[in-house]
Design an enzyme around this catalytic site. Sequence first.
Site, mmCIF file in Angstrom:
data_model
loop_
_atom_site.group_PDB
_atom_site.id
_atom_site.type_symbol
_atom_site.label_atom_id
_atom_site.label_comp_id
_atom_site.label_asym_id
_atom_site.label_seq_id
_atom_site.Cartn_x
_atom_site.Cartn_y
_atom_site.Cartn_z
ATOM 1 N N ASP A 167 10.286 24.279 -31.731
ATOM 2 C CA ASP A 167 10.847 23.128 -32.456
ATOM 3 C C ASP A 167 12.325 23.270 -32.786
ATOM 4 O O ASP A 167 12.936 22.348 -33.300
ATOM 5 C CB ASP A 167 10.071 22.895 -33.755
ATOM 6 N N CYS A 200 0.848 -1.196 0.000
ATOM 7 C CA CYS A 200 0.000 0.000 0.000
ATOM 8 C C CYS A 200 0.880 1.242 0.000
ATOM 9 O O CYS A 200 2.105 1.163 0.064
ATOM 10 C CB CYS A 200 -0.928 0.009 1.219
ATOM 11 N N CYS A 246 32.239 -33.354 -22.276
ATOM 12 C CA CYS A 246 31.645 -32.533 -23.340
ATOM 13 C C CYS A 246 30.987 -31.289 -22.724
ATOM 14 O O CYS A 246 31.211 -30.153 -23.165
ATOM 15 C CB CYS A 246 30.594 -33.308 -24.123
ATOM 16 N N ASP A 285 6.417 29.551 -30.481
ATOM 17 C CA ASP A 285 7.417 30.010 -31.436
ATOM 18 C C ASP A 285 6.706 30.072 -32.788
ATOM 19 O O ASP A 285 5.840 29.250 -33.073
ATOM 20 C CB ASP A 285 8.577 29.008 -31.477
ATOM 21 N N CYS A 318 3.412 1.673 2.741
ATOM 22 C CA CYS A 318 4.670 0.939 2.503
ATOM 23 C C CYS A 318 5.606 1.777 1.633
ATOM 24 O O CYS A 318 6.789 1.940 1.931
ATOM 25 C CB CYS A 318 4.398 -0.373 1.762
#
Length: 797
Positions: free
Chosen positions: A686, A3, A77, A490, A6
């Site tokens: 941008d 919860c 092996c 802008d 915690c």
Amino acid sequence: MSCSACAAAVERICKRVDGVEHAEVNLVMNQATIESEQPIAIETYNEALQKAGFTLHEIHENKEINLQINGMSCSSCSSAVERVLNRMEGIEQANVNLLTNSAHIVYDPKVVKVSEMLHAIKKAGYEGSIPKNQEPHIETKDRVNLKIYVTLALAAVLLYIGMSHMLGNIELPLPAFIHYEKNPVNFALIQMILATLILIIGKHFFINGIRSLVHLAPNMDTLVAIGTGSAYLYSWYSFITILEGNMHGVHGLYFESAGVVVALVMFGKHLEARSKQKTYGAIQALLSLRPTTTVLLKNGEEIVIDSSEAMIGDTLLVKAGEAIPLDGVILEGESSVDESMLTGESMPLDKHAGDSLIGGTLNLTGRIQMEVTAVSEDTVLSKIIKMVEEAQGKKAPIARIADRISLYFVPTVMVIALIASISWFIAKQDMTFSLTIFVSVLVIACPCALGLATPTAIMVGTGKAAQNGIFMKSGEALETAGSIDTIVFDKTGTLTMGKPTVVAMESSDKKQLLALASAAESGSKHPLSIAIVKAAETEKLEIPKAEQVMTRNGLGVQAMYQDQPLLVGNRRLMEKQQLSTKAYTEIETQWQNKGYTVVWVAYGKAVLGLLAIADQVKEESHEVIENLLKQNIDVIMMTGDHPRSAKTIAVNIGITHVIAEVLPEGKGEEIKKLQSQGKRVAMVGDGINDAVALTQSDIGIAIGSGSDVAVESADIVLMKDKIEDVWTAVRLSRAVMRNIKQNLFWAFFYNTLGIPIAAGILYLFGGPLLNPIFAGAAMAFSSVSVVSNALRLRYFK
């Protein structure tokens, strides 16, 4: 963690460790992000956390894989294969099993690839291969479901037996050997067995809850453990009195309360977990875009490989209908590519040789060969997934309020339960009644709803944004976007197309005007020149070849065509050549007032006419500005352009507030000025020159097609080159905040109403007493309802 109490406890403990600068815990993801001055061993955190009943596991970048090994016949092996693998750089551990002919390998995918492991195994004289996935998670899921349904079945039987004599005039039929009057010992015994089985299945509540209480960090498990544990132990006391001959002890049995409450809480947590799983939908949807295999072209051969094995520079073959495996560029072929899963743009894009491709998008029509330019975490899709994960892991400011409340909530509830039960015992001298109050208060006051109110809404909200091509970099960005009152746009590339375009012509022969202007400008890379040539190409005009082309600085271009002078430039160039400009002076003034750049064209001894060039406004700009103004958001346009030109464009799209002639370094200062007036400012841009302003603003919004610097500096990235997504981001933010406030209201309202009822306030005035079973059901319902409310955001449009 079970919860928000915690989560708050873990966060508080981590922050106390020496050297930790910041700690943030996400309950939904079960993760903690910790920043420290220097590296701190994981054991240091665990020492502090284990005292409070928590364990921290570091998230490693290592991967695990099982390989099938053929050709092994004895232990030497398997030892040989193991030795070969363990010697490889990047392999942390390799264990070879001779009986199953398999190797379990833990490795760093950044250092070593599976294909290299297979090659090393082959060089050692054996054959290695990747086995098909066994999907072990299905078995785990089925086991969890079985556990839940078995618990519910036991609880249903227990509830039937335990409540059989508590329904007033209605008495539920029971076999004689377990009837409470005919055989009270068996009646109590069967309940004790069923309740004990349920509590054993739900033992984690007691282990975690008691451990947390011992270390003074109580949580939801503590409430359930103390409440149901008290009822269970008291029932044992009543059971012993029945064994001693007290037949009235059947009325003091609370086995059904203890068992059914644990079953209901488990079921509630199960539903909650399933609901929470749905909130991961955005990341899962993005992950599903990644194709698992691809075709590698090598020495003229087509080899099917795992997509993760492809390297930068590899040539891959992608057929029509297949997903593009990784980022790259087209080497050969052409096709239409559907990028809607990443950008939200419904129209497919035509791609040719040299065009870029994004991994995860869909190749629709043609067969193409591509060169890989980015792999693993460097691909666009991986970066987006990381961005979404980080956003869902970072807390919004509103989440911290709930966390602080949760921190004190559980201890407060325990005190209320204790006071209420003692008060009723003093008043009634009835231990059974007092225990009912105690258990009901503890069980109904689950802080889960409070802790889940914010993170689930943010997780669904960021996921929904991602589906629309809007990437929120944090929960704080998602929250702040809805509270802004000023948006600064802008101009170039954001409100406008960012490319000059011929918008008007004035001449007796417009085709000749455009063709001759293009002849003079065709060799230039100047934006105005490009605009003129592109206009001629759009009109499908044949561009003549000019000779002796010469640039006149500050004036324009001078050339020769068919032994006649050709001039393209400003009015001063015409006047220097002593050409008459009277016929077009008035038109020039009108166009300049509209913010157009005016280009004069002369051929021979006369002016042919004028071209008007302007950066065209995006079609959607006007509607977006109108929508924002309707919501009482002040809209400002900021540009380095001349005030007259800027004002013309602003008025055209409905903006009245313009900041013009701003140098790139001055944009951040302009944002500061607005903030000093008490405004909450968003900046939309941008370009590289917008980076400072994007960082300075309360919320930076970058157009995804813009520069990398702008995208890195922003809080929100719009993957589509459409500014209507600014309005969508604001609306989504407001929807998420509205949802969070609804969740918090119902969580607080539920506890404010539920705790007094459980404490017996209604009973005090002649009303009913809340049974712990109904308290458990209400508690489970509250958590599920909060998560379900958050999931409604998935239908946002």
